[in-house]
Design a protein around this motif. Structure first.
Motif, PDB file in Angstrom:
ATOM      1  N   SER A  66      39.033  24.737  52.284  1.00  0.00           N
ATOM      2  CA  SER A  66      39.766  25.906  52.756  1.00  0.00           C
ATOM      3  C   SER A  66      40.827  26.320  51.750  1.00  0.00           C
ATOM      4  CB  SER A  66      40.415  25.605  54.105  1.00  0.00           C
ATOM      5  OG  SER A  66      41.408  24.606  53.962  1.00  0.00           O
ATOM      6  N   LEU A  67      41.204  27.602  51.812  1.00  0.00           N
ATOM      7  CA  LEU A  67      42.226  28.121  50.909  1.00  0.00           C
ATOM      8  C   LEU A  67      43.583  27.462  51.127  1.00  0.00           C
ATOM      9  CD1 LEU A  67      42.283  30.138  48.598  1.00  0.00           C
ATOM     10  CD2 LEU A  67      43.011  31.897  50.231  1.00  0.00           C
ATOM     11  N   PRO A  68      44.027  27.230  52.397  1.00  0.00           N
ATOM     12  CA  PRO A  68      45.308  26.520  52.594  1.00  0.00           C
ATOM     13  C   PRO A  68      45.319  25.133  51.975  1.00  0.00           C
ATOM     14  CG  PRO A  68      44.652  27.619  54.621  1.00  0.00           C
ATOM     15  CD  PRO A  68      43.491  27.739  53.678  1.00  0.00           C
ATOM     16  N   LEU A  69      44.173  24.437  51.998  1.00  0.00           N
ATOM     17  CA  LEU A  69      44.109  23.115  51.363  1.00  0.00           C
ATOM     18  C   LEU A  69      44.300  23.234  49.861  1.00  0.00           C
ATOM     19  CD1 LEU A  69      43.581  20.080  51.381  1.00  0.00           C
ATOM     20  CD2 LEU A  69      41.118  20.582  51.326  1.00  0.00           C
ATOM     21  N   VAL A  70      43.682  24.238  49.250  1.00  0.00           N
ATOM     22  CA  VAL A  70      43.860  24.466  47.802  1.00  0.00           C
ATOM     23  C   VAL A  70      45.322  24.761  47.495  1.00  0.00           C
ATOM     24  CG1 VAL A  70      43.247  25.971  45.862  1.00  0.00           C
ATOM     25  CG2 VAL A  70      41.488  25.284  47.511  1.00  0.00           C
ATOM     26  N   TYR A  71      45.938  25.634  48.313  1.00  0.00           N
ATOM     27  CA  TYR A  71      47.362  25.951  48.114  1.00  0.00           C
ATOM     28  C   TYR A  71      48.225  24.699  48.255  1.00  0.00           C
ATOM     29  CZ  TYR A  71      46.273  30.962  48.478  1.00  0.00           C
ATOM     30  OH  TYR A  71      45.784  32.227  48.284  1.00  0.00           O
ATOM     31  N   VAL A  75      56.234  29.192  46.197  1.00  0.00           N
ATOM     32  CA  VAL A  75      55.378  30.315  46.606  1.00  0.00           C
ATOM     33  C   VAL A  75      54.125  29.801  47.317  1.00  0.00           C
ATOM     34  CG1 VAL A  75      53.923  32.193  45.751  1.00  0.00           C
ATOM     35  CG2 VAL A  75      56.225  31.893  44.838  1.00  0.00           C
ATOM     36  N   LEU A  76      53.516  28.760  46.763  1.00  0.00           N
ATOM     37  CA  LEU A  76      52.330  28.173  47.387  1.00  0.00           C
ATOM     38  C   LEU A  76      52.668  27.534  48.737  1.00  0.00           C
ATOM     39  CD1 LEU A  76      50.833  26.577  44.162  1.00  0.00           C
ATOM     40  CD2 LEU A  76      49.806  28.444  45.481  1.00  0.00           C
ATOM     41  N   HIS A  77      53.836  26.880  48.819  1.00  0.00           N
ATOM     42  CA  HIS A  77      54.315  26.314  50.087  1.00  0.00           C
ATOM     43  C   HIS A  77      54.454  27.424  51.124  1.00  0.00           C
ATOM     44  CE1 HIS A  77      57.124  23.049  51.941  1.00  0.00           C
ATOM     45  NE2 HIS A  77      56.551  23.763  52.892  1.00  0.00           N
ATOM     46  N   ALA A  78      55.014  28.554  50.707  1.00  0.00           N
ATOM     47  CA  ALA A  78      55.183  29.687  51.622  1.00  0.00           C
ATOM     48  C   ALA A  78      53.834  30.228  52.077  1.00  0.00           C
ATOM     49  CB  ALA A  78      55.985  30.788  50.936  1.00  0.00           C
ATOM     50  N   ALA A  79      52.838  30.222  51.197  1.00  0.00           N
ATOM     51  CA  ALA A  79      51.504  30.705  51.566  1.00  0.00           C
ATOM     52  C   ALA A  79      50.880  29.805  52.634  1.00  0.00           C
ATOM     53  CB  ALA A  79      50.612  30.760  50.324  1.00  0.00           C
ATOM     54  N   SER A 104      57.830  21.452  57.992  1.00  0.00           N
ATOM     55  CA  SER A 104      57.425  22.040  56.717  1.00  0.00           C
ATOM     56  C   SER A 104      58.296  23.242  56.373  1.00  0.00           C
ATOM     57  CB  SER A 104      55.954  22.455  56.785  1.00  0.00           C
ATOM     58  OG  SER A 104      55.525  23.031  55.582  1.00  0.00           O
ATOM     59  N   PHE A 105      58.581  24.060  57.395  1.00  0.00           N
ATOM     60  CA  PHE A 105      59.425  25.251  57.190  1.00  0.00           C
ATOM     61  C   PHE A 105      60.836  24.866  56.745  1.00  0.00           C
ATOM     62  CE2 PHE A 105      62.668  28.009  59.132  1.00  0.00           C
ATOM     63  CZ  PHE A 105      62.413  29.203  58.439  1.00  0.00           C
ATOM     64  N   THR A 106      61.456  23.938  57.469  1.00  0.00           N
ATOM     65  CA  THR A 106      62.839  23.573  57.149  1.00  0.00           C
ATOM     66  C   THR A 106      62.940  22.848  55.806  1.00  0.00           C
ATOM     67  OG1 THR A 106      62.589  21.566  58.499  1.00  0.00           O
ATOM     68  CG2 THR A 106      63.592  23.471  59.548  1.00  0.00           C
ATOM     69  N   SER A 107      61.971  21.992  55.496  1.00  0.00           N
ATOM     70  CA  SER A 107      62.022  21.286  54.208  1.00  0.00           C
ATOM     71  C   SER A 107      61.818  22.253  53.048  1.00  0.00           C
ATOM     72  CB  SER A 107      60.965  20.179  54.167  1.00  0.00           C
ATOM     73  OG  SER A 107      59.660  20.706  54.243  1.00  0.00           O
ATOM     74  N   LEU A 151      64.597  23.210  50.009  1.00  0.00           N
ATOM     75  CA  LEU A 151      64.309  23.207  48.572  1.00  0.00           C
ATOM     76  C   LEU A 151      64.550  24.587  47.977  1.00  0.00           C
ATOM     77  CD1 LEU A 151      63.342  21.841  46.011  1.00  0.00           C
ATOM     78  CD2 LEU A 151      60.986  22.322  46.709  1.00  0.00           C
ATOM     79  N   LEU A 152      64.202  25.633  48.704  1.00  0.00           N
ATOM     80  CA  LEU A 152      64.432  26.991  48.216  1.00  0.00           C
ATOM     81  C   LEU A 152      65.915  27.238  47.947  1.00  0.00           C
ATOM     82  CD1 LEU A 152      63.496  29.897  47.623  1.00  0.00           C
ATOM     83  CD2 LEU A 152      63.742  30.380  50.069  1.00  0.00           C
ATOM     84  N   LEU A 153      66.767  26.808  48.869  1.00  0.00           N
ATOM     85  CA  LEU A 153      68.203  26.989  48.681  1.00  0.00           C
ATOM     86  C   LEU A 153      68.703  26.166  47.500  1.00  0.00           C
ATOM     87  CD1 LEU A 153      69.409  27.024  52.374  1.00  0.00           C
ATOM     88  CD2 LEU A 153      69.492  28.911  50.767  1.00  0.00           C
ATOM     89  N   SER A 154      68.227  24.928  47.377  1.00  0.00           N
ATOM     90  CA  SER A 154      68.601  24.096  46.228  1.00  0.00           C
ATOM     91  C   SER A 154      68.169  24.762  44.927  1.00  0.00           C
ATOM     92  CB  SER A 154      67.949  22.714  46.359  1.00  0.00           C
ATOM     93  OG  SER A 154      68.219  21.907  45.236  1.00  0.00           O
ATOM     94  N   PHE A 155      66.973  25.350  44.936  1.00  0.00           N
ATOM     95  CA  PHE A 155      66.432  26.052  43.776  1.00  0.00           C
ATOM     96  C   PHE A 155      67.301  27.264  43.416  1.00  0.00           C
ATOM     97  CE2 PHE A 155      63.556  29.480  42.290  1.00  0.00           C
ATOM     98  CZ  PHE A 155      63.093  28.901  41.119  1.00  0.00           C
ATOM     99  N   ILE A 156      67.688  28.041  44.446  1.00  0.00           N
ATOM    100  CA  ILE A 156      68.501  29.247  44.204  1.00  0.00           C
ATOM    101  C   ILE A 156      69.892  28.876  43.704  1.00  0.00           C
ATOM    102  CG2 ILE A 156      69.631  31.202  45.334  1.00  0.00           C
ATOM    103  CD1 ILE A 156      67.172  31.367  47.187  1.00  0.00           C
ATOM    104  N   PHE A 157      70.548  27.926  44.381  1.00  0.00           N
ATOM    105  CA  PHE A 157      71.906  27.566  43.996  1.00  0.00           C
ATOM    106  C   PHE A 157      71.953  26.939  42.603  1.00  0.00           C
ATOM    107  CE2 PHE A 157      72.883  27.332  48.728  1.00  0.00           C
ATOM    108  CZ  PHE A 157      73.609  28.515  48.723  1.00  0.00           C
ATOM    109  N   SER A 158      70.899  26.224  42.219  1.00  0.00           N
ATOM    110  CA  SER A 158      70.886  25.593  40.893  1.00  0.00           C
ATOM    111  C   SER A 158      70.735  26.611  39.774  1.00  0.00           C
ATOM    112  CB  SER A 158      69.762  24.558  40.800  1.00  0.00           C
ATOM    113  OG  SER A 158      68.492  25.162  40.923  1.00  0.00           O
TER     114      SER A 158
END
Length: 268
Positions: A3-8, A47-51, A72-75, A79-86
């Motif tokens: 499946s596509l989600p598995l590939v992502y 981006v792949l996590h979001a997909a 999965s959403f909260t984790s 990471l997104l916030l850590s990525f942005i703030f860094s």
């Protein structure tokens, strides 16, 4: 058939693993990592996590509130916030905490989630309130973790012999600045979530939400007092750490306590 989600999911985990080891090796060897490379690979993983989340969480029947999907959403959000703030704070090393957390959340969300965890009478305003509340809890949990790290960092810095993990951390000033970035973000999300709650939930007492709402509001005042104290009176250090921990404990009591009373005692 794959499946596509598995590939992502596989590609996202590859991106997370590559960025984690690249960053760790460079920091341990005291070499400056290529910031653009980290942003590109880690951004691709997000981006792949979001997909994957889009496929698992947003369905034709409504938002899937399965506990593993929410993990999965909260984790991923953390990471997104850590990525942005860094990107504008010298805290790139903190992604070493966020990356494995997001990877574990992604694996659990994809492999353990169920597709039938919906609210029977849902509507857009209620979904927005729930997502904002979860986002606020995730950000303020990050602030709490940050406060605990700051407490340990402060203790270690007062000793003559520093441990390796302390040497990997950004400066105490940068870490403290990040703490207030997180508190401001979490406070704003909590404010909007409470406003949406008051307009979308008709009767807090009938829906057994009074306990949760009361503790959320008290927590909101604690975080608000901390921000006012910081910017007007210069509160920082141990006082900021204590206020952060108290605020999140109140939130946790409201959330976890409500679920315990409803599910374990009332059987609802």
């Amino acid at each position: 058939m794959i499946s596509l989600p598995l590939v992502y999911t596989i590609l996202a985990l590859m991106a997370y693993t590559s960025s984690f080891w690249y960053l760790l090796i460079h920091l341990v060897s005291k070499r400056e990592p290529n910031h653009w490379f980290i942003r590109l690979v880690l951004g691709l993983g997000l981006v792949l996590h979001a997909a994957v989340l889009y496929n698992d969480m947003l369905t034709p029947l409504g938002v899937n509130y399965d506990v593993f999907v929410l993990m999965s959403f909260t984790s991923g959000l953390m990471l997104l916030l850590s990525f942005i703030f860094s990107a504008f704070r010298p805290i790139l090393a903190l992604n070493l905490i966020g990356i494995p957390v997001a990877a574990v959340g992604l694996i659990m969300g994809f492999s353990l989630s169920k597709q039938n965890q919906f609210i029977e009478q849902h509507f857009l305003g209620l979904d927005i309130h729930i997502i904002l509340s979860l986002s606020a809890y995730a950000v303020l949990l990050m602030a709490t973790i940050q406060a605990v790290i700051l407490w340990f960092q402060d203790r270690e810095l007062k000793n003559k012999q520093k441990r390796l993990w302390v040497n990997l951390l950004p400066s105490f000033q940068a870490m403290e600045s990040l703490l207030f970035d997180l508190i401001i973000t979490g406070f704003a999300l909590l404010t909007v979530a409470l406003v949406f709650g008051f307009f979308t939930i008709d009767d807090f007492f009938a829906q057994h939400l009074a306990h949760k709402t009361a503790f959320s509001i008290i927590s909101w005042f604690v975080y608000g007092a901390l921000l006012i104290g910081h910017y007007r009176f210069g509160w920082r250090g141990q006082k900021a750490i204590r206020f952060t921990l108290i605020g999140f404990v109140l939130l946790a009591i409201g959330f976890i306590g409500s679920k315990f009373v409803l599910e374990m005692i009332l059987g609802r």
